[in-house]
Enzyme design. Structure first.
Site, mmCIF file in Angstrom:
data_model
loop_
_atom_site.group_PDB
_atom_site.id
_atom_site.type_symbol
_atom_site.label_atom_id
_atom_site.label_comp_id
_atom_site.label_asym_id
_atom_site.label_seq_id
_atom_site.Cartn_x
_atom_site.Cartn_y
_atom_site.Cartn_z
ATOM 1 N N TYR A 1 -9.191 5.551 7.164
ATOM 2 C CA TYR A 1 -9.344 5.912 8.578
ATOM 3 C C TYR A 1 -10.383 7.032 8.619
ATOM 4 C CZ TYR A 1 -5.031 3.376 9.791
ATOM 5 O OH TYR A 1 -4.077 2.401 10.004
ATOM 6 N N PRO B 1 -4.437 0.455 18.558
ATOM 7 C CA PRO B 1 -4.061 -0.005 17.208
ATOM 8 C C PRO B 1 -4.194 1.028 16.087
ATOM 9 C CG PRO B 1 -6.123 -1.030 17.901
ATOM 10 C CD PRO B 1 -5.628 -0.241 19.064
ATOM 11 N N TYR C 1 4.048 6.334 9.932
ATOM 12 C CA TYR C 1 3.207 5.192 9.556
ATOM 13 C C TYR C 1 4.020 4.123 8.825
ATOM 14 C CZ TYR C 1 -1.109 2.733 8.416
ATOM 15 O OH TYR C 1 -2.100 1.788 8.337
ATOM 16 N N LYS D 1 0.867 -0.164 14.972
ATOM 17 C CA LYS D 1 2.260 -0.232 15.429
ATOM 18 C C LYS D 1 2.631 -1.425 16.316
ATOM 19 C CE LYS D 1 3.876 3.101 13.249
ATOM 20 N NZ LYS D 1 4.429 2.573 12.009
ATOM 21 N N HIS E 1 0.854 -1.197 0.000
ATOM 22 C CA HIS E 1 0.000 0.000 0.000
ATOM 23 C C HIS E 1 0.887 1.243 0.000
ATOM 24 C CE1 HIS E 1 -4.189 -1.529 1.310
ATOM 25 N NE2 HIS E 1 -3.566 -2.458 0.614
HETATM 26 P P1 RFL Z 1 1.575 -11.673 21.495
HETATM 27 O O1 RFL Z 1 1.228 -11.752 20.045
HETATM 28 O O2 RFL Z 1 0.508 -11.359 22.450
HETATM 29 O O3 RFL Z 1 2.218 -13.082 21.842
HETATM 30 C C1 RFL Z 1 2.437 -13.490 23.185
HETATM 31 C C2 RFL Z 1 2.416 -15.001 23.220
HETATM 32 O O4 RFL Z 1 2.721 -15.433 24.535
HETATM 33 C C3 RFL Z 1 1.815 -16.456 24.905
HETATM 34 N N1 RFL Z 1 1.747 -16.513 26.376
HETATM 35 C C4 RFL Z 1 2.362 -17.444 27.117
HETATM 36 N N2 RFL Z 1 3.122 -18.497 26.771
HETATM 37 C C5 RFL Z 1 3.609 -19.270 27.769
HETATM 38 N N3 RFL Z 1 3.326 -19.048 29.093
HETATM 39 C C6 RFL Z 1 2.559 -18.002 29.479
HETATM 40 N N4 RFL Z 1 2.294 -17.797 30.769
HETATM 41 C C7 RFL Z 1 2.054 -17.150 28.474
HETATM 42 N N5 RFL Z 1 1.265 -16.045 28.493
HETATM 43 C C8 RFL Z 1 1.099 -15.666 27.212
HETATM 44 C C9 RFL Z 1 0.523 -16.071 24.231
HETATM 45 O O5 RFL Z 1 -0.358 -17.190 24.075
HETATM 46 C C10 RFL Z 1 1.040 -15.555 22.889
HETATM 47 O O6 RFL Z 1 1.136 -16.575 21.917
HETATM 48 O O7 RFL Z 1 2.772 -10.654 21.756
HETATM 49 P P2 RFL Z 1 3.997 -10.188 20.812
HETATM 50 O O8 RFL Z 1 4.678 -11.362 20.219
HETATM 51 O O9 RFL Z 1 4.778 -9.211 21.594
HETATM 52 O O10 RFL Z 1 3.294 -9.461 19.570
HETATM 53 C C11 RFL Z 1 2.573 -8.276 19.741
HETATM 54 C C12 RFL Z 1 1.429 -8.192 18.734
HETATM 55 O O11 RFL Z 1 0.662 -9.372 18.795
HETATM 56 C C13 RFL Z 1 0.521 -6.978 18.969
HETATM 57 O O12 RFL Z 1 1.283 -5.860 19.312
HETATM 58 C C14 RFL Z 1 -0.307 -6.628 17.716
HETATM 59 O O13 RFL Z 1 -1.248 -7.629 17.430
HETATM 60 C C15 RFL Z 1 -1.016 -5.306 17.897
HETATM 61 N N6 RFL Z 1 -1.848 -4.938 16.732
HETATM 62 C C16 RFL Z 1 -1.271 -4.411 15.579
HETATM 63 N N7 RFL Z 1 0.074 -4.302 15.457
HETATM 64 C C17 RFL Z 1 0.641 -3.864 14.286
HETATM 65 O O14 RFL Z 1 1.878 -3.792 14.196
HETATM 66 N N8 RFL Z 1 -0.115 -3.511 13.185
HETATM 67 C C18 RFL Z 1 -1.479 -3.576 13.224
HETATM 68 O O15 RFL Z 1 -2.120 -3.321 12.199
HETATM 69 C C19 RFL Z 1 -2.105 -4.007 14.462
HETATM 70 N N9 RFL Z 1 -3.436 -4.110 14.560
HETATM 71 C C20 RFL Z 1 -3.228 -5.110 16.791
HETATM 72 C C21 RFL Z 1 -4.014 -4.663 15.687
HETATM 73 C C22 RFL Z 1 -3.848 -5.716 17.877
HETATM 74 C C23 RFL Z 1 -5.201 -5.873 17.894
HETATM 75 N N10 RFL Z 1 -5.748 -6.547 19.005
HETATM 76 C C24 RFL Z 1 -6.625 -7.644 18.868
HETATM 77 C C25 RFL Z 1 -5.173 -6.350 20.303
HETATM 78 C C26 RFL Z 1 -5.380 -4.795 15.707
HETATM 79 C C27 RFL Z 1 -5.994 -5.375 16.831
HETATM 80 C C28 RFL Z 1 -7.476 -5.460 16.834
HETATM 81 C C1 PHB Z 2 -5.895 -4.298 10.470
HETATM 82 O O1 PHB Z 2 -5.954 -4.532 9.242
HETATM 83 O O2 PHB Z 2 -6.200 -5.168 11.306
HETATM 84 C C2 PHB Z 2 -5.471 -2.963 10.934
HETATM 85 C C3 PHB Z 2 -5.047 -2.026 10.023
HETATM 86 C C4 PHB Z 2 -4.658 -0.761 10.456
HETATM 87 C C5 PHB Z 2 -4.698 -0.468 11.805
HETATM 88 C C6 PHB Z 2 -5.114 -1.413 12.713
HETATM 89 C C7 PHB Z 2 -5.510 -2.673 12.287
HETATM 90 O O3 PHB Z 2 -4.342 0.777 12.217
#
Ligand code: RFL
Ligand code: PHB
Length: 393
Positions: free
Chosen positions: A205, A296, A387, A300, A77
């Site tokens: 957005y 989110p 971004y 990031k 993108h």
């Molecule tokens: P994670 O992915 O939470 O992984 C942690 C892992 O640890 C496990 N765990 C354990 N394992 C053993 N023993 C325990 N006691 C444990 N406790 C937990 C868990 O099961 C899991 O597998 O952390 P990590 O690796 O630091 O990664 C971080 C990302 O997952 C998170 O920051 C992103 O998903 C945030 N996020 C976004 N980030 C982006 O860079 N770009 C995006 O577009 C974006 N969109 C989002 C998002 C997060 C969202 N939600 C659902 C919070 C959109 C959403 C809706």
């Molecule tokens: C997504 O596609 O899940 C998404 C995209 C942009 C954001 C957050 C989540 O800022």
């Protein structure tokens, strides 16, 4: 009964993007690690979360051998749309920064990493129970856990706490060691995944009187969309019809037609900014969501987690090559410089784009800010360069 013992150089708690990427990068540097994950492989490979990769994060995945599916399925993108007062405004990342982002689901990154680790003979323990860390302030910390009813003890040189916001590593640090910086927003996101072709080529957005909306996607046939809602919103109150009509209202602008389809997933995410400092205690290092989370809106979270991994893997490489522990001692300081800029950007995007329930004055200022950001090259460049991602190191 005594626990079954094993030893590794880097014990990693958590198989999210940060734990898996750390294990992968350490392997490429010839350093062994074991990843201990509480969930099943199927669970982590299907958990729908982030979707946008920064330019340099996508490049890092390619340069470490993870480019095949990313190149085939990732959607580059070169810009995004900000919609406010019913008018769309494009931020042209490519023209402003020479960089772009890639829409590629976090679960796809996780699948690629799991496959790469297993192919290289890496050790991943899924379904671990009662995971705990001990001796983090000694030179030989350990991870203890139960797997298939058998107690295990993994002795390590270093432990990486990659276990997300609700993990056990951050709370394992001694009381008073961490300073917490925290902001809770009075809203959340209702997110859906739908079998519908994306209604636009780029993310939208939208700042609307009814609240924020985001149009995103996962593939040419799958849409990912979000609506600002209450932080404790009951998903059951949102029928498919209600979701589509609210998206229609918040995303409306000339020439736009919302594509609908079967909604295959619905969930509510509360919004929070959080940083724990320092990201280290003795031989325990916190990585990714275990140390910091962002709302989110700036896309990031996963990208920041990968940023930490780059710093830690390089420091561990020097450490295990006998070139000193300065990198490890500086880990937290180096990461936090980037983390705080990412916190600022995510907070800024969130407050600029959401309905804040503040007074009329603040609402006018919000619209003026959007007008400035989209109308000025300096304003647009600020958004674009954050971004697409600040430099990884
Ligand atoms: P994670 O992915 O939470 O992984 C942690 C892992 O640890 C496990 N765990 C354990 N394992 C053993 N023993 C325990 N006691 C444990 N406790 C937990 C868990 O099961 C899991 O597998 O952390 P990590 O690796 O630091 O990664 C971080 C990302 O997952 C998170 O920051 C992103 O998903 C945030 N996020 C976004 N980030 C982006 O860079 N770009 C995006 O577009 C974006 N969109 C989002 C998002 C997060 C969202 N939600 C659902 C919070 C959109 C959403 C809706
Ligand atoms: C997504 O596609 O899940 C998404 C995209 C942009 C954001 C957050 C989540 O800022």
């Amino acid at each position: 009964m005594s626990a079954k013992s094993a030893r590794t150089r880097v014990g990693i708690v958590g198989a999210g993007p940060s734990g898996l990427m750390l294990s992968h990068m350490l392997h490429l540097a010839g350093i062994d690690s074991v990843v201990i994950e509480q969930r099943s492989r199927a669970y982590i490979e299907n958990r729908i979360r982030a979707g946008v990769l920064e330019h340099d994060v996508a490049e890092l995945l390619r340069s470490t051998g993870l480019g095949a599916r990313l190149n085939a399925l990732g959607l580059p993108h070169e810009g995004t749309q900000l919609l406010f007062a019913g008018q769309p405004h494009r931020i042209d990342f490519a023209a402003l920064t020479g960089k772009h982002v890639t829409v590629y689901g976090q679960h796809e990154v996780v699948r690629d990493l799991v496959a790469a680790r297993l192919e290289a003979g890496g050790e991943l323990v899924f379904g671990a129970e009662d995971v705990a860390v001990e001796g983090v302030q000694s030179g030989s910390p350990a991870i203890t856990y139960t797997s298939a009813g058998v107690a295990h003890r993994l002795d390590c040189d270093v432990i990486a706490g990659c276990d997300g916001f609700h993990g056990i590593c951050r709370p394992a640090m001694p009381a008073g060691h961490l300073k917490i910086f925290d902001r809770i927003y009075p809203f959340g996101w209702l997110g859906i995944l739908a079998d519908a072709a994306p209604s636009a080529e780029e993310l939208i957005y939208a700042n609307h009187e009814n609240g924020f909306a985001l149009l995103s996607m996962r593939s040419p046939t799958v849409s990912r969309m979000y609506l600002q809602c209450a932080p404790d919103e009951d998903v059951a109150l949102w029928s498919d019809d209600r979701i589509w009509s609210e998206l229609e209202v918040r995303l409306a602008h000339e020439g736009f037609a919302l594509h609908t389809g079967k909604i295959t997933q619905k969930s509510v995410t509360p919004m929070r900014s959080f940083v724990a400092e320092p990201m280290q205690c003795g031989r325990l290092f916190l990585v990714g969501d275990a140390a910091h989370i962002v709302p989110p809106t700036g896309a990031k979270g996963m990208n920041s987690a990968i940023g930490d991994v780059v710093v830690l893997s390089r420091a561990l490489e020097r450490f295990f090559a006998g070139r000193g522990s300065e990198g490890l001692e500086e880990y937290s300081k180096i990461c936090l410089r980037r983390i705080w800029k990412t916190q600022r950007f995510s907070w800024w995007m969130t407050t600029m784009l959401h309905r804040m329930d503040h007074g009329d004055f603040d609402r006018r200022v919000q619209l003026a800010e959007l007008d400035y950001v989209t109308g000025s090259v300096a304003g647009s460049t600020t958004l674009a360069e954050n971004y697409v991602g600040l430099p990884l190191t």
